[in-house]
Design a protein around this motif. Structure first.
Motif, short mmCIF file in Angstrom:
data_model
loop_
_atom_site.label_atom_id
_atom_site.label_comp_id
_atom_site.label_asym_id
_atom_site.label_seq_id
_atom_site.Cartn_x
_atom_site.Cartn_y
_atom_site.Cartn_z
N GLY A 31 0.82 -1.20 0.00
CA GLY A 31 0.00 0.00 0.00
C GLY A 31 0.85 1.24 0.00
O GLY A 31 2.03 1.21 -0.38
N SER A 43 -3.28 3.55 2.53
CA SER A 43 -4.24 3.06 1.55
C SER A 43 -3.71 1.77 0.93
O SER A 43 -2.54 1.72 0.53
CB SER A 43 -4.44 4.10 0.45
OG SER A 43 -5.32 3.62 -0.54
N ALA A 80 -4.17 -1.67 -4.27
CA ALA A 80 -5.19 -1.79 -5.32
C ALA A 80 -6.13 -0.59 -5.32
O ALA A 80 -6.45 -0.05 -6.37
CB ALA A 80 -5.97 -3.09 -5.15
N GLN A 81 -6.57 -0.17 -4.15
CA GLN A 81 -7.49 0.95 -4.07
C GLN A 81 -6.79 2.26 -4.44
O GLN A 81 -7.36 3.10 -5.13
CB GLN A 81 -8.10 1.07 -2.66
CG GLN A 81 -9.14 0.03 -2.37
CD GLN A 81 -8.57 -1.36 -2.09
OE1 GLN A 81 -7.37 -1.55 -1.93
NE2 GLN A 81 -9.44 -2.35 -2.04
N ALA A 97 -6.23 2.36 -8.23
CA ALA A 97 -7.48 2.57 -8.96
C ALA A 97 -7.96 4.02 -8.85
O ALA A 97 -8.70 4.48 -9.72
CB ALA A 97 -8.56 1.63 -8.43
N GLY A 98 -7.53 4.73 -7.84
CA GLY A 98 -8.05 6.07 -7.60
C GLY A 98 -7.13 7.21 -7.94
O GLY A 98 -7.56 8.36 -7.98
#
Length: 154
Positions: free
Chosen positions: A50, A73, A76-77, A80-81
């Motif tokens: 992360g 974070s 992956a999140q 993606a953002g």
């Protein structure tokens, strides 16, 4: 509710899209917890990839070594953002926004152009295909304008 009952998750009814420029450093969940001086909860995987994320455009600092609010974070999140915009900290905020907008638009154009080559696109009605092509053309024109602006201060 007693201590063995899990509360129901609240119903999420609104959708949001993020537009913040953040600073981030790749860091495992364990490294982040150690950095914060926290114990890793027993039910979390310390090897999770992360980012330590620092929000510099709002929120009170919550760590003495950072000017902004920090959090962790999952990779992956985060991926993606956020779209990488490079080292733009030397630019004033309005120029940072131009560079960020250009990078976001470039990412969207790449994704739209990839979609235009898919079987799903080919299965759409002709009028929808035409509108998507027009959208791609307009986005490329817009990207050229942003490129010209960004070239003046990069």
């Amino acid at each position: 509710m007693n201590s063995t009952t899990t509360p129901e998750a609240p119903e999420m009814t609104k959708h949001y899209i993020g537009t913040k420029i953040v600073m981030a450093l790749a860091m495992t969940r364990l490294a982040y917890n150690e950095y914060r001086g926290w114990d890793l909860p027993a039910d979390e995987n310390g090897a999770d990839e992360g980012y330590l994320v620092e929000y510099t455009d709002g929120g009170a600092p919550n760590h003495p070594s950072h000017a902004g609010y920090i959090s962790w974070s999952p990779k992956a999140q985060f991926d993606a953002g956020y779209v990488a915009v490079g080292d733009i900290g030397h630019l004033p905020p309005h120029q940072q926004r131009v560079v960020a907008e250009l990078e976001q638009l470039s990412d969207r154009v790449t994704k739209l152009e990839a979609f235009l080559a898919t079987p799903l696109y080919a299965s759409l009605p002709d009028d929808e295909q035409q509108l998507l092509k027009m959208q791609a053309d307009a986005m490329v024109l817009y990207m050229g304008i942003l490129n010209t602006r960004a070239a003046k201060f990069r």
